[in-house]
Design an enzyme around this catalytic site. Structure first.
Site, short mmCIF file in Angstrom:
data_model
loop_
_atom_site.label_atom_id
_atom_site.label_comp_id
_atom_site.label_asym_id
_atom_site.label_seq_id
_atom_site.Cartn_x
_atom_site.Cartn_y
_atom_site.Cartn_z
N ASP A 69 0.83 -1.19 0.00
CA ASP A 69 0.00 0.00 0.00
C ASP A 69 0.87 1.25 0.00
OD1 ASP A 69 0.67 -0.85 2.68
OD2 ASP A 69 -0.64 0.74 3.43
N GLU A 133 -0.17 -0.79 5.83
CA GLU A 133 0.91 -0.30 6.68
C GLU A 133 0.83 1.21 6.82
OE1 GLU A 133 4.91 1.17 7.89
OE2 GLU A 133 3.76 1.65 6.09
#
Length: 381
Positions: A69, A133
């Site tokens: 991400d 994250e």
């Protein structure tokens, strides 16, 4: 056929995987790793996807941890579209080139090359990728580890692929991180007209001596290799917007980045005691976003340093600076965790980029550390 880490990085950059979406990037990894004999499975919760991949059996167990991400591209000003990987004047541009799709691609490529050349090596190579994250992380690595810890052997060694280097690839390895404690302090007063000070209690005035003390406090002198603990106020809010009204409360948000001389609980008590000393009517809401961690044993970080030197001729320094990473979760399961990845000079910025030459070099470093761990005699200490 050897996987080209540059081409793999480009495929990942083209996935618009803004937290918590993986935008198909985990399937790219699953398809690739499966072809090379890795056993892959998703460990998902909510909107977050996590991919666990494993090859081999027994010890030592080597884990690479990464996230696919990215943060949103942000404001206009990109030289090239952020999700269209573009090579220009020796750089690859795109959101995630530094943080941290290049590391993901380079380790996957290195792992595939290693198992194809040494299919009978003794031990286990594992990869864990998350799509959460950059967000709150509750359904990402933290959750996946809770599931894995119930049935998988704990890794002996782990590299988190965060961009760790300062000026050039290979100059810095992170072997620990400070803790992070957030506080939201509400100081209560009595609202009223500014012309009648005897009828009001100004919470801004009440809080000011405390804030001065907090900002000037020397929390410690550092704990090598950690820097000194630091306190920063991030926001102060009070008032109704009217110039003639004393507010009824003042809200202060702050953060403490702390080394292992402290715990979250000890800092909370210290600050609450200071509030009482100043006779404030207050409440504090606490959020510990990360505990400090440090990989005490020298073996693995020294082996990685040697691998870096083998490839780049650079002797890296060890550092504990910077923000938090998923290493804070992994450290509870794996005793030797380090962070190593590209140069960190434009993460989260417009025109995030990486020198194209660094991509092949990073993959070679990851391949070399696999050689040093699995093809050399060692005691792991």
């Amino acid at each position: 056929m050897q996987q080209d880490p540059l081409e793999l990085t480009k495929k990942l950059i083209a996935c618009e995987s803004v937290t918590p979406s993986d935008a198909g990037s985990l399937k790219i990894f699953a398809d690739l790793l499966t072809r090379y004999g890795f056993i892959c499975e998703e460990i998902n919760r909510g909107n977050t996807k996590n991919l666990w991949a494993k090859y081999g059996s027994g010890s030592p167990v080597f884990l690479f941890a990464g996230h696919v991400d990215v943060v949103p591209p942000g404001a206009d000003g990109w030289k090239f579209p952020p999700f269209e990987p573009t090579e220009d004047e020796g750089f690859l541009y795109g959101r995630g080139t530094q943080d941290m799709k290049t590391s993901d691609a380079c380790f996957a490529a290195a792992a595939c090359e290693f198992v194809s050349k040494h299919p009978q090596f003794k031990g286990t190579i594992a990869l864990l990728f998350t799509s959460d994250e950059e967000g709150d992380g509750k359904d990402g690595t933290k959750y996946a580890l809770e599931v894995l810890a119930e049935r998988e052997a704990a890794p002996d060694f782990c590299i988190v692929g965060e961009p760790s280097c300062f000026k050039q690839l290979g100059d810095t390895i992170k072997n620990g991180r400070r803790g992070s404690l957030n506080g939201k302090l509400t100081v209560r007063g009595i609202q009223g007209h500014v012309a009648y000070p005897e009828k009001v209690k100004n919470p801004i005035h009440s809080a000011a001596p405390l804030l001065a003390e907090l900002s000037q406090t020397v929390w410690d002198e550092g704990l090598p290799p950690f820097p000194a603990t630091s306190f920063q106020i991030s926001n102060i809010h009070a008032g109704t917007g009217a110039v003639n009204v004393v507010p009824g409360e003042c809200i202060i948000t702050f953060n403490i980045r702390y080394n292992p001389k402290h715990t979250a609980a000890s800092l909370e008590k210290q600050i609450e005691d200071m509030c009482r000393k100043h006779d404030l009517d207050f409440k504090i809401e606490w959020q510990e976003s990360a505990s400090p961690f440090f990989s005490e044993k020298p073996y693995f970080r020294n082996e990685l340093a040697r691998a870096v030197q083998d490839v780049t001729s650079i002797k890296p320094e060890f550092s504990t600076s910077g923000g938090t990473s998923d290493g804070r979760f992994i450290r509870q399961w794996c005793p030797q965790v380090v962070e190593f990845g590209p140069v960190n000079d434009c993460i989260h910025k417009v025109n995030e980029r990486i020198p194209t030459k660094d991509i092949a070099c990073l993959s070679k470093i990851y391949f070399r550390i696999l050689e040093r761990i699995f093809l050399s005699e060692h005691d792991g200490n």
